[in-house]
Motif scaffolding. Structure first.
Motif, PDB file in Angstrom:
ATOM      1  N   ASP A 129      27.573  40.813  71.038  1.00 49.76           N
ATOM      2  CA  ASP A 129      28.166  40.061  69.921  1.00 49.76           C
ATOM      3  C   ASP A 129      28.177  38.564  70.217  1.00 49.76           C
ATOM      4  N   GLU A 167      26.056  35.874  68.002  1.00 48.22           N
ATOM      5  CA  GLU A 167      26.811  34.874  67.246  1.00 48.22           C
ATOM      6  C   GLU A 167      26.493  33.458  67.700  1.00 48.22           C
ATOM      7  N   VAL A 215      22.727  42.984  62.073  1.00 54.44           N
ATOM      8  CA  VAL A 215      23.826  42.966  61.108  1.00 54.44           C
ATOM      9  C   VAL A 215      24.647  41.691  61.267  1.00 54.44           C
ATOM     10  N   LEU A 216      24.961  41.333  62.518  1.00 53.09           N
ATOM     11  CA  LEU A 216      25.796  40.149  62.741  1.00 53.09           C
ATOM     12  C   LEU A 216      25.107  38.884  62.253  1.00 53.09           C
ATOM     13  N   ARG A 254      22.633  38.574  60.094  1.00 49.02           N
ATOM     14  CA  ARG A 254      22.444  38.583  58.638  1.00 49.02           C
ATOM     15  C   ARG A 254      23.731  38.188  57.923  1.00 49.02           C
ATOM     16  N   LEU A 255      24.855  38.696  58.435  1.00 47.96           N
ATOM     17  CA  LEU A 255      26.133  38.315  57.832  1.00 47.96           C
ATOM     18  C   LEU A 255      26.434  36.839  58.076  1.00 47.96           C
ATOM     19  N   LYS A 256      26.075  36.347  59.254  1.00 48.57           N
ATOM     20  CA  LYS A 256      26.317  34.933  59.542  1.00 48.57           C
ATOM     21  C   LYS A 256      25.459  34.046  58.642  1.00 48.57           C
ATOM     22  N   THR A 260      27.600  33.664  55.574  1.00 49.63           N
ATOM     23  CA  THR A 260      28.933  33.069  55.638  1.00 49.63           C
ATOM     24  C   THR A 260      29.059  31.914  56.627  1.00 49.63           C
ATOM     25  N   ARG A 268      32.384  40.096  60.629  1.00 50.75           N
ATOM     26  CA  ARG A 268      31.016  40.428  61.044  1.00 50.75           C
ATOM     27  C   ARG A 268      30.960  41.036  62.439  1.00 50.75           C
ATOM     28  N   ALA A 306      31.914  44.729  61.716  1.00 46.17           N
ATOM     29  CA  ALA A 306      30.850  45.429  60.987  1.00 46.17           C
ATOM     30  C   ALA A 306      29.643  45.686  61.877  1.00 46.17           C
ATOM     31  N   SER A 307      29.239  44.672  62.635  1.00 46.04           N
ATOM     32  CA  SER A 307      28.061  44.830  63.486  1.00 46.04           C
ATOM     33  C   SER A 307      28.330  45.804  64.631  1.00 46.04           C
TER      34      SER A 307
END
Length: 238
Positions: free
Chosen positions: A79, A83, A154-155, A157-159, A162, A170, A173-174
């Motif tokens: 993570d 990130e 997933v992380l 893509r969400l970043k 947002t 995120r 979720a990730s």
């Protein structure tokens, strides 16, 4: 003719992988992968007393493997890498960890095949402990590559949607997506190596594994967020 206003694109930033914290995180990530593959050869039953089940899922006692002790930290580091440094940097760490795991198995296999000294009496124990590691590493590699890449994808893509907002969402979720993919694939391949033979035990192994791993990462979420914030604040390339 008036033009329709469009919202500005989020400012999505990542740090350079040339910074020293990235190298330290990747090294720690690889050590965790190798150690987790070794200790995963030992099944652990948590709890005692009467068996409690719902349908085919045995809720108690819990069945896990030794990898549960350390492996969730790999997702915490994953993570942080995703990130702060982005998907490509996280993917590079995953591939490096895969290479280290393969090297470890090759070493165990080679050393096991070489005849021991005349006074060495633990060959059977060596093979019993490290013999299943090949199957476990195969399971781990398939599961962890798929799970970690799912987690990173997933992380990031969400970043991309947002930017700096919604970090906790995120991360959760990730982590959830990655752990489900990872644990299912690992359980499906490695179950026989650690003595899981029934459907009920498999479901217990899978469901309990996901719940405990996600629960661990939720528990250390404040640490994950703090580390991410510190790296973003101190790394001049971010």
């Amino acid at each position: 003719m008036s033009s329709q206003a469009t919202s500005p694109k989020p400012d999505v930033r990542f740090a350079s992988t040339g910074s020293s914290p990235y190298a330290v995180l990747v090294a720690l990530f690889c050590v965790i992968i190798v150690l987790s593959n070794i200790v995963a050869a030992k099944p652990i039953e948590i709890g005692s007393g009467d068996v409690i089940s719902i349908g085919a899922i045995r809720l108690w006692p819990l069945i896990v493997d030794g990898g549960l002790v350390l492996f969730p930290l790999a997702y915490v580091i994953g993570d942080v890498l995703s990130e702060v440094y982005g998907f490509r940097a996280a993917r590079r760490a995953v591939i490096t960890g895969f290479a280290c795991a393969v090297l470890a198995v090759a070493t165990f296999t080679l050393v096991g095949a070489i005849p021991g000294a005349a006074f060495y009496e633990n060959q059977a124990a060596y093979e019993a402990v490290l013999g299943p590691v090949g199957q476990i590493v195969a399971a781990s590699v398939v599961g962890y590559v798929a799970g970690q890449l799912t987690n990173a994808w997933v992380l990031t893509r969400l970043k991309a949607r947002t930017a700096e907002r919604g970090l906790v969402g995120r991360l959760l979720a990730s982590t959830g997506a990655g752990e489900v993919v990872d644990t299912f694939l690992f359980c499906a391949i490695a179950a026989t190596a650690i003595g899981i033979s029934t459907g009920g035990d498999f479901l217990n192994y899978f469901v309990v594994g996901v719940v405990l791993k996600v629960a661990f990462e939720v528990a250390v979420l404040p640490v994950t967020v703090t580390v991410i914030a510190a790296l973003k604040r101190t790394d001049p390339t971010y």
